[in-house]
Write an enzyme that holds these catalytic residues in place. Structure first.
Site, PDB file in Angstrom:
ATOM      1  N   LYS A 129       2.504  -3.413   7.361  1.00  7.89           N
ATOM      2  CA  LYS A 129       2.814  -3.643   5.863  1.00  7.89           C
ATOM      3  C   LYS A 129       4.151  -3.212   5.587  1.00  7.89           C
ATOM      4  O   LYS A 129       4.698  -3.924   4.621  1.00  7.89           O
ATOM      5  CB  LYS A 129       1.798  -2.688   4.910  1.00  7.89           C
ATOM      6  CG  LYS A 129       0.369  -3.065   5.250  1.00  7.89           C
ATOM      7  CD  LYS A 129       0.135  -4.540   4.611  1.00  7.89           C
ATOM      8  CE  LYS A 129       0.120  -4.750   3.150  1.00  7.89           C
ATOM      9  NZ  LYS A 129      -0.349  -5.944   2.641  1.00  7.89           N
ATOM     10  N   THR A 148       0.927  -1.179  -0.056  1.00  9.32           N
ATOM     11  CA  THR A 148       0.156   0.003   0.054  1.00  9.32           C
ATOM     12  C   THR A 148       0.722   1.173  -0.044  1.00  9.32           C
ATOM     13  O   THR A 148       2.006   1.345   0.538  1.00  9.32           O
ATOM     14  CB  THR A 148      -0.871  -0.179   1.274  1.00  9.32           C
ATOM     15  OG1 THR A 148      -1.549   1.305   1.542  1.00  9.32           O
ATOM     16  CG2 THR A 148      -0.044  -0.478   2.474  1.00  9.32           C
TER      17      THR A 148
HETATM   18  P1  NAD Z   1      -9.666  -7.231   3.117  1.00  9.28           P
HETATM   19  O1  NAD Z   1      -9.547  -6.637   4.487  1.00  9.28           O
HETATM   20  O2  NAD Z   1     -10.991  -6.783   2.153  1.00  9.28           O
HETATM   21  O3  NAD Z   1      -9.421  -8.562   2.936  1.00  9.28           O
HETATM   22  C1  NAD Z   1      -8.455  -9.394   3.511  1.00  9.28           C
HETATM   23  C2  NAD Z   1      -8.627 -10.791   3.182  1.00  9.28           C
HETATM   24  O4  NAD Z   1      -7.707 -11.642   4.033  1.00  9.28           O
HETATM   25  C3  NAD Z   1      -9.848 -11.320   3.875  1.00  9.28           C
HETATM   26  O5  NAD Z   1     -10.511 -12.286   2.783  1.00  9.28           O
HETATM   27  C4  NAD Z   1      -9.644 -12.202   5.131  1.00  9.28           C
HETATM   28  O6  NAD Z   1     -10.171 -13.063   5.533  1.00  9.28           O
HETATM   29  C5  NAD Z   1      -8.132 -12.459   4.539  1.00  9.28           C
HETATM   30  N1  NAD Z   1      -7.143 -12.749   5.865  1.00  9.28           N
HETATM   31  C6  NAD Z   1      -7.118 -11.921   6.911  1.00  9.28           C
HETATM   32  N2  NAD Z   1      -5.907 -12.471   7.665  1.00  9.28           N
HETATM   33  C7  NAD Z   1      -5.776 -13.631   7.127  1.00  9.28           C
HETATM   34  C8  NAD Z   1      -4.875 -14.870   7.672  1.00  9.28           C
HETATM   35  N3  NAD Z   1      -4.215 -14.847   8.795  1.00  9.28           N
HETATM   36  N4  NAD Z   1      -4.678 -15.865   6.772  1.00  9.28           N
HETATM   37  C9  NAD Z   1      -5.620 -16.133   5.573  1.00  9.28           C
HETATM   38  N5  NAD Z   1      -6.447 -14.843   5.243  1.00  9.28           N
HETATM   39  C10 NAD Z   1      -6.533 -13.973   5.840  1.00  9.28           C
HETATM   40  O7  NAD Z   1      -8.554  -6.433   2.245  1.00  9.28           O
HETATM   41  P2  NAD Z   1      -8.183  -5.846   0.868  1.00  9.28           P
HETATM   42  O8  NAD Z   1      -8.909  -4.386   0.915  1.00  9.28           O
HETATM   43  O9  NAD Z   1      -8.846  -6.733  -0.152  1.00  9.28           O
HETATM   44  O10 NAD Z   1      -6.754  -5.745   0.708  1.00  9.28           O
HETATM   45  C11 NAD Z   1      -5.881  -6.711   0.173  1.00  9.28           C
HETATM   46  C12 NAD Z   1      -4.570  -6.377   0.006  1.00  9.28           C
HETATM   47  O11 NAD Z   1      -4.217  -5.265  -0.517  1.00  9.28           O
HETATM   48  C13 NAD Z   1      -3.964  -6.087   1.586  1.00  9.28           C
HETATM   49  O12 NAD Z   1      -2.578  -6.532   1.613  1.00  9.28           O
HETATM   50  C14 NAD Z   1      -3.797  -4.575   1.574  1.00  9.28           C
HETATM   51  O13 NAD Z   1      -2.920  -4.214   2.413  1.00  9.28           O
HETATM   52  C15 NAD Z   1      -3.677  -4.292   0.257  1.00  9.28           C
HETATM   53  N6  NAD Z   1      -4.015  -2.800  -0.259  1.00  9.28           N
HETATM   54  C16 NAD Z   1      -5.192  -2.275  -0.071  1.00  9.28           C
HETATM   55  C17 NAD Z   1      -5.777  -1.273  -0.398  1.00  9.28           C
HETATM   56  C18 NAD Z   1      -7.227  -0.832  -0.516  1.00  9.28           C
HETATM   57  O14 NAD Z   1      -7.551   0.436  -0.528  1.00  9.28           O
HETATM   58  N7  NAD Z   1      -8.118  -1.773   0.057  1.00  9.28           N
HETATM   59  C19 NAD Z   1      -4.859  -0.446  -1.085  1.00  9.28           C
HETATM   60  C20 NAD Z   1      -3.756  -0.890  -1.318  1.00  9.28           C
HETATM   61  C21 NAD Z   1      -3.335  -2.199  -0.814  1.00  9.28           C
END
Ligand code: NAD
Ligand code: TYD
Length: 341
Positions: free
Chosen positions: A156, A126
């Site tokens: 992160k 991120t």
């Molecule tokens: P989210 O919170 O919607 O989904 C996270 C998923 O990970 C869920 O399905 C959860 O059940 C699973 N999870 C959590 N802990 C776990 C574990 N210990 N083992 C297995 N599964 C597990 O997140 P998102 O918004 O889809 O983000 C996904 C990735 O993208 C993350 O790494 C986040 O840091 C990164 N990211 C997100 C954004 C954003 O705007 N949402 C922006 C940049 C980067």
């Protein structure tokens, strides 16, 4: 290609799996997801079944034995790692799960990938790892020093550094992608855009932290997914790639747009106590991804937000299904106690 996707039942992972199965008829995907409050197996349940190119496995990425077993038994070639605890406000209430999943879990995956000779490991990160920008500072580049401010972004950043260290030390072919704020279908309604939709469409107040002048660069989720795919296919191991949507907006502008799309009154806006340590501005310079991966965002903010609001309006059952009792309880007490709405 045989791919392990972690966190595929979350917001971005769900969109990525839909996108890749559609765009590549040869890909096989194993989705390892713990199904925390943010994970919804139902998002992809229609893809499960005999003969499918999609397999769901419920489990924790920090379970080394399980991860090793999956990599071996499914002959996995590449990993795309989305699984994370992802919400800043939750990391302020309790940072322990962020360390467990984002740091320890990522380390377990990296070790297993090294042991099993995985060909490619895309670590999804991120813009928040770069910290906060002033109003006139240039956008973050991949060379901007890391300066995370929340327990979420610190966890992160820790995982990014571990991932890059595994490249430098062991030659594990790791790529790190860093993206700005995503929006689109399947986003959990604790994040600003679906939260504003959910509240405004019920005539409830929409909380805006502080003065509403904090700026985020918003990217449509499928543009991010295309970037992750480009990094997976064409990225250089050991390299970091920034993705941004070229759409900086204040939170007040974003919420105003949503209220307008819903035909709701601006009087629903409630300025509430600010988030502690609230980063003022994020902005991304994505020149490297454009030049080296041939990637660029294709959905502008007005188009993407209109499509997103329409999706939430036409999928009321999805919102109902993810709003478990535990989530409702957390949010209700959180907003009453911490933000006064
Ligand atoms: P989210 O919170 O919607 O989904 C996270 C998923 O990970 C869920 O399905 C959860 O059940 C699973 N999870 C959590 N802990 C776990 C574990 N210990 N083992 C297995 N599964 C597990 O997140 P998102 O918004 O889809 O983000 C996904 C990735 O993208 C993350 O790494 C986040 O840091 C990164 N990211 C997100 C954004 C954003 O705007 N949402 C922006 C940049 C980067
Ligand atoms: P969020 O969606 O939590 O993403 P992030 O903190 O990772 O950027 O929040 C986006 C912006 O919206 C952020 O500046 C915090 C702000 N915000 C509000 O003003 N009100 C809210 O109810 C929420 C959830 C966020």
């Amino acid at each position: 290609m045989r791919l392990l996707v972690t966190g595929g039942c979350g917001f971005i992972g769900t969109n990525f799996i839909h996108h890749l199965l559609e765009s590549d008829p040869t890909v096989h995907i194993v989705n390892l997801d713990k199904l925390t409050y943010a994970g919804n197996r139902g998002n992809l349940a229609h893809l499960e079944g005999p003969g499918s190119r999609y397999t769901f496995v419920q489990g924790d990425i920090a379970n080394a034995e399980l991860v090793r077993h999956l990599l071996g038994s499914h002959a996995i070639e590449a990993i795309v790692h989305f699984a994370a605890e992802s919400h800043v406000d939750r990391s302020i209430v309790d940072s322990a799960p962020f360390i467990h999943t984002n740091v320890v879990g990522t380390h377990v995956l990296l070790e297993a990938a090294r042991e099993m000779g995985i060909h490619r490991f895309v670590h999804v990160s991120t813009d928040e790892v770069y910290g906060s920008l002033g109003p006139d500072e240039p956008p973050f580049t991949e060379d901007t020093p890391l300066a995370p401010n929340s327990p979420y972004s610190a966890s992160k950043a820790a995982s990014d550094l571990l991932a890059l260290a595994f490249f430098h030390t062991y030659g594990l072919p790791v790529l790190v992608t860093r993206c700005s704020n995503n929006y689109g279908p399947y986003q959990f309604p604790e994040k600003l855009i679906p939260l504003a939709f959910r509240r405004a469409s019920r005539g409830e107040p929409v909380p805006i932290y502080g003065d509403g002048g904090n700026v985020r660069d918003w990217i449509y989720v499928l543009d991010h997914c295309a970037g992750v795919e480009a990094a997976l296919r064409r990225g250089l191991p050991g390299r970091v790639y920034n993705f941004g949507g070229d759409a900086e907006r204040t939170n007040l502008e974003v919420v105003g747009t949503i209220l307008d799309l819903l035909g709701a009154s601006r009087s629903l806006i409630r300025f509430v106590t600010d988030r502690p340590g609230h980063d003022r501005r994020y902005a991304m310079n994505s020149r490297r991804a454009k030049a080296e991966l041939g990637w660029q965002p294709t959905t502008d903010f007005p188009t993407g937000i209109a499509h997103t609001i329409r999706w939430y309006q036409t999928h009321p059952n999805w919102l109902e299904s993810v709003e478990s009792g535990a989530y409702r309880q957390f949010m209700d007490s959180w907003y009453t106690k911490e933000r006064g709405v």
